[in-house]
Write an enzyme that holds these catalytic residues in place. Structure first.
Site, PDB file in Angstrom:
ATOM      1  N   HIS A  45      11.558   1.387  -2.888  1.00 50.45           N
ATOM      2  CA  HIS A  45      11.866   0.954  -4.384  1.00 50.45           C
ATOM      3  C   HIS A  45      12.559  -0.400  -4.171  1.00 50.45           C
ATOM      4  O   HIS A  45      13.434  -0.381  -3.638  1.00 50.45           O
ATOM      5  CB  HIS A  45      12.499   1.793  -5.035  1.00 50.45           C
ATOM      6  CG  HIS A  45      12.336   1.459  -6.378  1.00 50.45           C
ATOM      7  ND1 HIS A  45      13.021   0.550  -7.129  1.00 50.45           N
ATOM      8  CD2 HIS A  45      11.709   2.153  -7.571  1.00 50.45           C
ATOM      9  CE1 HIS A  45      12.822   0.431  -8.458  1.00 50.45           C
ATOM     10  NE2 HIS A  45      11.898   1.590  -8.775  1.00 50.45           N
TER      11      HIS A  45
ATOM     12  N   ASP B 162       7.723   8.530  -7.767  1.00 48.66           N
ATOM     13  CA  ASP B 162       6.415   8.668  -7.314  1.00 48.66           C
ATOM     14  C   ASP B 162       6.158   9.986  -6.401  1.00 48.66           C
ATOM     15  O   ASP B 162       5.278  10.967  -6.766  1.00 48.66           O
ATOM     16  CB  ASP B 162       5.563   7.654  -7.133  1.00 48.66           C
ATOM     17  CG  ASP B 162       5.456   6.548  -8.085  1.00 48.66           C
ATOM     18  OD1 ASP B 162       5.508   6.769  -9.274  1.00 48.66           O
ATOM     19  OD2 ASP B 162       6.109   5.264  -7.688  1.00 48.66           O
TER      20      ASP B 162
END
Length: 415
Positions: free
Chosen positions: A306, A355
């Site tokens: 990320h 996710d």
């Protein structure tokens, strides 16, 4: 300049309407105090002058250097905050509806419940049922949002009270418009009868995502996921919402803008890719061949890394901790950890993001690959409304950068 200004004087100095001054006050950008002599409230002149200077600097900023002030979410290298409160702790202690209320108003009323008005829900369901069977979750949510907007004659009222009323109606309408995942023994569909709006939103969303009976522990993890995903600063979809709100689009239209940006594989749809990867890992008995295939094809490994966190995404860490308490999640959780371990051995230094954690939830609860996308969209709707509210209090049409023309120099011959 006097030490205190009336609302009208402040509005003149800022170049806005009095209603916008009240919006600044409600969002904490200005403080007010009751006038002990006259009627109404007064504002600190220095605060108003400072806000006016910030607005002028923003208006004069060069194209492409837009800076968006927000009091909603702060992201730091290893954690994030909703209105100054640790978001992971807040989502772990409060239900999704309560977290949404905190983001909107700074108050998390215990037992808050969102109920879909019958006319909005009926319009949204009719529209969604008219879609082809292969329609995806964001297709359904976009159509449901548009139908709900048409059914709301007050949608153009951009006052804070009206916008929040629309949000409290829209979110459960989106959930209720999704097709149920199972039928009752008598052949009727779950969620199409009376009383479907009873209980927390996570329980109602569960029946739209899986045919399995609602296990309270698993539903609690789904509720945690919703709370963790409410907002995450200026993600692509949130910026789209603020652009729409800057043009004074009504809240349903602003949410539609967010849903449009969400559908890309690098944003809301990333959970679908992680879900399929985990299914492949479980089918093949290990992560190594699956990761190798992604790398061989030149694809990034879903669910890892990320840009805002150097380590593990704090949302993923919170979900993994709760999923570890579910026996049914053990295989998918082990598969996710195997993916992280295999990529670490490759020296790639990537950590799990939300996710991958959502994929563990959807795989272990018998949900389809697109379920994570649905959870993301429903959860983030509350954050989009919060950002739209902030933007309604700003100078209209400020999200208007200038293009840098790179075409042929005029004049050119007429074709």
């Amino acid at each position: 300049m006097n030490d205190r200004l009336t609302t009208r004087e402040a509005a003149e100095l800022l170049g806005v309407k009095p209603a916008t001054v009240y919006a600044y006050i409600s969002r904490g950008q200005l403080s007010s105090r009751r006038d002990p002599v006259g009627r109404g409230s007064t504002l600190d002149a220095a605060e108003v002058a400072a806000l006016a200077r910030r607005n002028r600097r923003e208006a004069a900023a060069p194209a492409g250097e837009l800076s968006v002030r927000t009091a909603l979410t702060l992201i730091e290298p290893d954690r994030y905050w909703y209105r100054g409160v640790d978001a992971v702790e807040l989502a772990g202690r409060y239900a999704y509806e309560e977290v949404a209320e905190w983001l909107w108003t700074g108050r998390p009323p215990r037992g808050a419940r969102f109920t879909a008005p019958p006319e909005l829900l009926a319009a949204a369901r009719r529209a969604v049922r008219a879609l082809p069977e292969h329609s995806g979750p964001v297709d359904r949510l976009r159509v449901a949002t548009a139908a709900a907007a048409v059914a709301d004659p007050l949608r153009h009222d951009l006052s804070e009270e009206a916008v929040l009323g629309s949000a409290r109606a829209l979110i459960p309408t989106l959930v209720g418009a999704l097709p149920p995942a199972a039928e009752r023994p008598d052949g009727t569909e779950h969620g199409d009868g009376d009383g479907e709006d009873d209980g927390p939103l996570a329980g109602r969303l569960w029946t739209r995502l899986t045919a399995r009976p609602a296990d309270p522990s698993a539903v609690a993890v789904l509720d945690l996921a919703l709370g963790l995903l409410v907002d995450h600063d200026l993600a692509a979809s949130t910026l789209a919402v603020r652009v729409a709100a800057s043009a004074r689009a009504h809240p349903y239209a602003a949410v539609s803008a967010g849903l449009g940006a969400l559908e890309g594989p690098l944003h809301g749809a990333a959970g679908r890719l992680a879900h399929r990867m985990l299914r492949d890992v479980l089918d093949q008995g290990g992560a190594a061949p699956v990761v190798a295939e992604h790398l061989r094809a030149g694809r990034r490994v879903p669910g890892l890394g990320h840009r805002l966190y150097s380590g593990e995404d704090p949302r993923a860490g919170a979900l993994f901790a709760r999923l570890a308490e579910l026996d049914t999640a053990a295989p998918a959780l082990a598969a996710a950890r195997d993916v992280v371990a295999v990529t670490a051995r490759q020296g790639r230094g990537l950590h799990a993001n939300v996710d991958l954690a959502l994929a563990v939830l959807t795989v272990s609860c018998g949900m389809p690959a697109e379920a994570g996308e649905t959870v993301f969209a429903v959860a983030r709707t509350a954050g989009w409304v919060a950002h739209a509210l902030e933007e309604y209090g700003e100078r209209p049409l400020r999200m208007r950068p200038s293009g840098r023309y790179t075409g042929p120099r005029p004049p050119q011959p007429l074709p």
